[in-house]
Structure formats: structure tokens, C-alpha cells
Design a protein around this motif. Sequence first.
Motif, PDB file in Angstrom:
ATOM      1  N   ILE A   1       0.878  -0.873   0.100  1.00  0.00           N
ATOM      2  CA  ILE A   1      -0.013   0.605   0.020  1.00  0.00           C
ATOM      3  C   ILE A   1       0.879   1.119  -0.076  1.00  0.00           C
ATOM      4  O   ILE A   1       0.579   2.276  -0.677  1.00  0.00           O
ATOM      5  N   ASP A   2       2.249   1.185   0.472  1.00  0.00           N
ATOM      6  CA  ASP A   2       2.758   2.500   0.543  1.00  0.00           C
ATOM      7  C   ASP A   2       4.168   1.965   0.362  1.00  0.00           C
ATOM      8  O   ASP A   2       4.652   0.862   0.148  1.00  0.00           O
ATOM      9  N   PRO A   3       4.919   3.001   0.139  1.00  0.00           N
ATOM     10  CA  PRO A   3       6.300   2.478   0.182  1.00  0.00           C
ATOM     11  C   PRO A   3       7.787   2.078   1.530  1.00  0.00           C
ATOM     12  O   PRO A   3       8.270   1.372   1.167  1.00  0.00           O
ATOM     13  N   ASP A   4       6.906   2.312   2.009  1.00  0.00           N
ATOM     14  CA  ASP A   4       7.387   1.759   3.520  1.00  0.00           C
ATOM     15  C   ASP A   4       6.918   0.449   3.835  1.00  0.00           C
ATOM     16  O   ASP A   4       8.258   0.028   4.087  1.00  0.00           O
ATOM     17  N   THR A   5       6.191   0.079   3.228  1.00  0.00           N
ATOM     18  CA  THR A   5       5.912  -1.221   3.273  1.00  0.00           C
ATOM     19  C   THR A   5       7.110  -2.072   2.406  1.00  0.00           C
ATOM     20  O   THR A   5       7.805  -3.108   3.352  1.00  0.00           O
ATOM     21  N   PHE A   6       7.362  -1.838   1.492  1.00  0.00           N
ATOM     22  CA  PHE A   6       8.211  -2.311   0.266  1.00  0.00           C
ATOM     23  C   PHE A   6       9.945  -1.873   1.287  1.00  0.00           C
ATOM     24  O   PHE A   6      10.601  -3.005   1.117  1.00  0.00           O
ATOM     25  N   TYR A   7      10.635  -0.666   1.986  1.00  0.00           N
ATOM     26  CA  TYR A   7      11.810  -0.686   3.202  1.00  0.00           C
ATOM     27  C   TYR A   7      10.622  -1.474   3.722  1.00  0.00           C
ATOM     28  O   TYR A   7      12.728  -2.470   3.938  1.00  0.00           O
ATOM     29  N   HIS A   8      10.058  -2.049   4.320  1.00  0.00           N
ATOM     30  CA  HIS A   8      10.402  -3.062   5.721  1.00  0.00           C
ATOM     31  C   HIS A   8      10.606  -4.627   5.119  1.00  0.00           C
ATOM     32  O   HIS A   8      11.498  -5.306   5.538  1.00  0.00           O
ATOM     33  N   PHE A   9       9.908  -4.726   4.448  1.00  0.00           N
ATOM     34  CA  PHE A   9       9.857  -5.865   3.459  1.00  0.00           C
ATOM     35  C   PHE A   9      11.141  -6.519   2.857  1.00  0.00           C
ATOM     36  O   PHE A   9      11.551  -7.851   2.554  1.00  0.00           O
TER      37      PHE A   9
ATOM     38  N   GLN B   1      16.838  -9.317   3.823  1.00  0.00           N
ATOM     39  CA  GLN B   1      17.489 -10.135   4.495  1.00  0.00           C
ATOM     40  C   GLN B   1      17.771 -10.723   5.428  1.00  0.00           C
ATOM     41  O   GLN B   1      18.604 -10.476   6.111  1.00  0.00           O
ATOM     42  N   ALA B   2      17.034 -10.442   6.412  1.00  0.00           N
ATOM     43  CA  ALA B   2      16.622 -10.568   8.034  1.00  0.00           C
ATOM     44  C   ALA B   2      16.843 -12.483   7.791  1.00  0.00           C
ATOM     45  O   ALA B   2      17.289 -13.571   8.589  1.00  0.00           O
ATOM     46  N   ILE B   3      15.888 -12.942   6.609  1.00  0.00           N
ATOM     47  CA  ILE B   3      15.855 -14.576   6.558  1.00  0.00           C
ATOM     48  C   ILE B   3      17.139 -14.835   5.505  1.00  0.00           C
ATOM     49  O   ILE B   3      17.519 -16.040   6.131  1.00  0.00           O
ATOM     50  N   GLN B   4      18.068 -13.584   4.984  1.00  0.00           N
ATOM     51  CA  GLN B   4      18.680 -14.742   4.545  1.00  0.00           C
ATOM     52  C   GLN B   4      19.710 -14.254   5.502  1.00  0.00           C
ATOM     53  O   GLN B   4      20.968 -15.723   5.904  1.00  0.00           O
ATOM     54  N   GLU B   5      20.299 -13.127   6.176  1.00  0.00           N
ATOM     55  CA  GLU B   5      21.204 -12.612   7.071  1.00  0.00           C
ATOM     56  C   GLU B   5      21.470 -12.814   8.404  1.00  0.00           C
ATOM     57  O   GLU B   5      21.699 -12.748   9.519  1.00  0.00           O
ATOM     58  N   TRP B   6      19.654 -13.044   9.299  1.00  0.00           N
ATOM     59  CA  TRP B   6      19.837 -13.422  10.197  1.00  0.00           C
ATOM     60  C   TRP B   6      19.595 -12.178  10.851  1.00  0.00           C
ATOM     61  O   TRP B   6      18.553 -11.970  11.469  1.00  0.00           O
ATOM     62  N   VAL B   7      21.030 -11.490  11.018  1.00  0.00           N
ATOM     63  CA  VAL B   7      20.922 -10.401  11.670  1.00  0.00           C
ATOM     64  C   VAL B   7      21.270  -9.168  10.754  1.00  0.00           C
ATOM     65  O   VAL B   7      22.563  -9.154  10.792  1.00  0.00           O
TER      66      VAL B   7
ATOM     67  N   LEU C   1      23.705   1.769   7.054  1.00  0.00           N
ATOM     68  CA  LEU C   1      22.914   1.304   8.187  1.00  0.00           C
ATOM     69  C   LEU C   1      21.859   0.807   8.860  1.00  0.00           C
ATOM     70  O   LEU C   1      20.999   2.060   8.119  1.00  0.00           O
ATOM     71  N   ILE C   2      21.342  -0.174   9.183  1.00  0.00           N
ATOM     72  CA  ILE C   2      19.891  -0.037   9.682  1.00  0.00           C
ATOM     73  C   ILE C   2      20.132   0.702  10.471  1.00  0.00           C
ATOM     74  O   ILE C   2      20.187  -0.138  12.073  1.00  0.00           O
ATOM     75  N   ALA C   3      18.935   1.252  10.931  1.00  0.00           N
ATOM     76  CA  ALA C   3      18.673   2.139  12.355  1.00  0.00           C
ATOM     77  C   ALA C   3      17.454   1.728  13.787  1.00  0.00           C
ATOM     78  O   ALA C   3      17.602   1.978  14.172  1.00  0.00           O
ATOM     79  N   GLU C   4      16.647   0.878  12.861  1.00  0.00           N
ATOM     80  CA  GLU C   4      16.264   0.246  13.048  1.00  0.00           C
ATOM     81  C   GLU C   4      15.859  -0.819  13.875  1.00  0.00           C
ATOM     82  O   GLU C   4      16.954  -1.418  13.861  1.00  0.00           O
TER      83      GLU C   4
ATOM     84  N   TYR D   1      12.816  -7.514  13.227  1.00  0.00           N
ATOM     85  CA  TYR D   1      12.721  -8.600  12.283  1.00  0.00           C
ATOM     86  C   TYR D   1      12.366  -9.790  11.707  1.00  0.00           C
ATOM     87  O   TYR D   1      12.956 -10.756  10.623  1.00  0.00           O
ATOM     88  N   ILE D   2      13.538  -9.835  13.421  1.00  0.00           N
ATOM     89  CA  ILE D   2      13.858 -11.227  13.443  1.00  0.00           C
ATOM     90  C   ILE D   2      12.927 -12.124  14.115  1.00  0.00           C
ATOM     91  O   ILE D   2      13.246 -13.169  13.004  1.00  0.00           O
ATOM     92  N   ILE D   3      11.708 -12.050  14.320  1.00  0.00           N
ATOM     93  CA  ILE D   3      10.714 -12.495  14.643  1.00  0.00           C
ATOM     94  C   ILE D   3       9.998 -12.652  13.672  1.00  0.00           C
ATOM     95  O   ILE D   3       9.956 -14.252  13.704  1.00  0.00           O
ATOM     96  N   PRO D   4       9.597 -12.066  12.920  1.00  0.00           N
ATOM     97  CA  PRO D   4       8.868 -12.481  11.812  1.00  0.00           C
ATOM     98  C   PRO D   4       9.976 -13.702  10.283  1.00  0.00           C
ATOM     99  O   PRO D   4       9.337 -14.269  10.192  1.00  0.00           O
ATOM    100  N   ALA D   5      11.223 -12.852  10.531  1.00  0.00           N
ATOM    101  CA  ALA D   5      11.936 -14.163   9.644  1.00  0.00           C
ATOM    102  C   ALA D   5      11.626 -15.534  10.720  1.00  0.00           C
ATOM    103  O   ALA D   5      11.769 -16.616   9.803  1.00  0.00           O
TER     104      ALA D   5
END
Length: 143
Positions: free
Chosen positions: A53-61, A66-72, A86-89, A94-98
Motif C-alpha cells: 500500500i505504501d513505499p515504507d512497507t517495501f523498505y521493511h519487506f 535480508q533478515a531471512i538470509q543473514e539473520w541479523v 546502516l539499519i537504524a531500526e 525483523y528477526i521474529i517474523p523471519a
Amino acid sequence: MVGTKAKEKNKEKSTSSFDFSKIRVYIFPLLVIFIAIIGYKIRAVTGQTKYFIDPDTFYHFEIYKQAIQEWVPKYYPLANAPFGSLIAEPLGLYIIPALLYRFLSVLGLEAIEVFKMWPPLVGFFSIIVWGTATFLRPHPPAA
């Protein structure tokens, strides 16, 4: 004090009142689950679209992938081109949904399906926890 028949009838009526503890034990959990399912359905409506629905969701996806592939994940290459940023969030977002994806990928679900399923699941379980805390906590006996 002298006992009268009127007082004895009032005592009989008060002892034969309906027991609401059975309703609290059996009906309220079913009601909470029913409300949680409705909440899940309402929240899942936004995930049924083909695109975000919004571009911010694409960023989080993208960070979620990456969390699925690299874990952290610590570095986001698509931001601040050409160097990335660098990721500031908080990475736990992201780890729990991964981790959920790791379990549900066995069932054949794609990353985007689990990503769109995550917000309704959080809402579902928050309603379950609220209902458990509200309706199943011990109440003091009625006077």
C-alpha cells in the motif's frame, strides 16, 4: 431477631441465583477467540492486495528478506546509493517474523505471504492475551 417467612424466601432466592462462573470459564474464551478471528480477518484485508500500500512497507519487506538470509542484517544496500546505509531500526522487528518464516516455509509459504500475515497474527495474539488477562483472571467472590 425473629425469623419470618419473608426473610426465609429472600434467602432462598439469593441462594438459587445463576452461577456466572461457568459462563466465564466456557463462554468467554470462545467469545475471545471469535473476536480474535474477526480481528485477524479485518487486518488481513490490507495484505490481499497485489502490491504494497505504501513505499515504507517495501523498505521493511526488503530488510525482512535480508533478515531471512543473514539473520541479523546490519547494512541496507538499497538506501543512500551507491554506498548503502546502516539499519537504524530495532532488528528484533525483523528477526521474529523471519523466525516465523523459517517455520512456515516448511508448509510452502513464500516470504511475502508470511510478511503480509505477520501484522494480523500480532493482532490476533494480542486479542487472545487481552481476553485471557481480562476474563480468566481470578475475581473475588461476590459478597
